[in-house]
Design an enzyme around this catalytic site. Structure first.
Site, PDB file in Angstrom:
ATOM      1  CB  ILE A  21      -0.577  -0.114   1.391  1.00 40.61           C
ATOM      2  CG1 ILE A  21      -0.325   0.123   2.912  1.00 40.61           C
ATOM      3  CG2 ILE A  21      -1.872  -1.045   0.996  1.00 40.61           C
ATOM      4  CD1 ILE A  21      -1.233  -0.380   3.758  1.00 40.61           C
ATOM      5  N   GLY A  25      11.835   5.205  -0.612  1.00 40.78           N
ATOM      6  CA  GLY A  25      13.267   4.838  -1.472  1.00 40.78           C
ATOM      7  C   GLY A  25      13.888   3.613  -0.813  1.00 40.78           C
ATOM      8  CB  VAL A  29       3.681   0.804   4.102  1.00 43.45           C
ATOM      9  CG1 VAL A  29       2.851   0.762   5.086  1.00 43.45           C
ATOM     10  CG2 VAL A  29       4.654   1.858   4.393  1.00 43.45           C
ATOM     11  CE  LYS A  45       8.270   3.601   8.196  1.00 44.32           C
ATOM     12  NZ  LYS A  45       7.766   4.441   7.194  1.00 44.32           N
ATOM     13  CG  ASP A 149       7.627  13.276   7.093  1.00 48.04           C
ATOM     14  OD1 ASP A 149       7.547  14.154   5.946  1.00 48.04           O
ATOM     15  OD2 ASP A 149       7.205  11.934   5.719  1.00 48.04           O
TER      16      ASP A 149
END
Length: 333
Positions: A21, A25, A29, A45, A149
């Protein structure tokens, strides 16, 4: 990079892969079924380490992953997906967390833009309230956890109206004399990244870096326009268009709050996510429940609406009325 995991492949004798999904890089996931808990879906992940790393560096990276994944697993907050497991296989590390249903906020923003409208300011401020609460929780850990992030695509709106901060990709533990970055090294997404976060190790970041990213995220959500990045603003301060010039329905307090959070120098930003949250809210009602209508809708102004406008708008209406009255009087004569 090695081949991706295959559909129906089982990890750790427990997690059956459904599909990929997400992809980045240095990893992917996956959506998976937890075979021990029937009906439970989870997001896995995957982080793949560089095969060319010297053995000692590789072992240090793996130890760092395990140490910091264990910290993430202890987190418990309604706006954060629960990390339930972590493990390694060959040169890959895996982090297992709750799968969060719903669309991310970037999708909702793009939907509004396609409809040539904007997301409602009160709705977005309700989301900001939840995100700031999550950041306050992360920043209050010992040691503090910096997400690094925050952006619309990392924020999911569940069907119940709850916001989930779904990606811990660049999380950093603020350990004195040992600045480390969890899971994936990087600098975040340029549109939402403050100046101090540029560089290879991010040693100058602190909770105010997340506040900048949240401010830039709110800017994008409310204007349908990506904010000028910090480097561009440093060279050309005028490159950041004020939000109300793009979306005039944004109230002045919200605009001031966004500009405050997006100050280039950390010392000029709110000291804490809680300070930012309280400023944004003012005396307004918080919206966190499921909403059938996220976009603005045009409506006819009533007398009550006109009286609720800022003073300069009321004066404009009075002047306009006097001009009409004067014109009618002239025509009558």
């Amino acid at each position: 990079m090695a081949l991706p995991l295959q559909k129906r492949e089982v990890l750790r004798g427990r997690y059956r892969i459904r599909k990929r999904i997400g992809q980045g890089g240095i990893g992917s996931v996956y959506l998976a079924e937890d075979q021990r808990l029937e009906g439970r879906l989870c997001a896995i992940k995957e982080v793949e380490h560089d095969r060319s790393l010297p053995p000692k560096i590789f072992e240090e990276a793996r130890e760092q992953f395990m140490r910091e994944a264990s910290v993430l697993a202890r987190l418990d907050h309604p706006n954060l997906p629960k990390v339930s497991d972590f493990f390694s296989r060959e040169n890959r590390d895996y982090l297992v967390m709750d799968y969060v249903p719903g669309e991310d906020l970037r999708t909702h923003m793009l939907d509004a833009r396609r409809n040539k409208t904007f997301l409602r300011t009160d709705v977005v401020i309700g989301w900001a309230n939840q995100i700031a609460n999550a950041l306050t929780y992360l920043h209050s850990q010992d040691p503090p956890i910096i997400h690094r992030d925050i952006k619309p695509s990392n924020l999911k709106l569940t069907p119940s109206g709850l916001i989930k901060l779904v990606d811990f990709g660049l999380v950093k533990m603020l350990v004195p004399d040992e600045m480390t970055i969890t899971i994936i090294q990087g600098q975040g997404t340029i549109l939402y990244t403050p100046l101090e976060q540029y560089g290879s190790d991010g040693t100058h970041t602190d909770p105010r870096s997340d506040i900048y990213s949240l401010g830039a995220t709110l800017y994008h959500l409310l204007t349908n326009t990506p904010p000028a990045d910090a480097r561009k603003r440093f060279l050309r301060p005028e490159s950041l268009i004020t939000p109300r010039k793009i979306n005039s329905s944004i109230n002045r307090r919200t605009e001031r709050g966004i500009k405050w959070a997006m100050e280039l120098h950390p010392n000029k930003r709110p000291d804490t996510a809680e300070d930012f949250r309280l400023f944004l809210l003012g005396q307004k009602e918080i919206i966190t429940s499921p909403l059938p209508q996220l976009h603005q809708q045009e409506k006819k102004n009533t007398l009550r609406d006109m009286l609720a406008q800022p003073t300069e708008q009321i004066l404009a209406w009075l002047i306009f009325g006097m001009m009409i009255l004067s014109l009618l009087t002239t025509l009558g004569n």
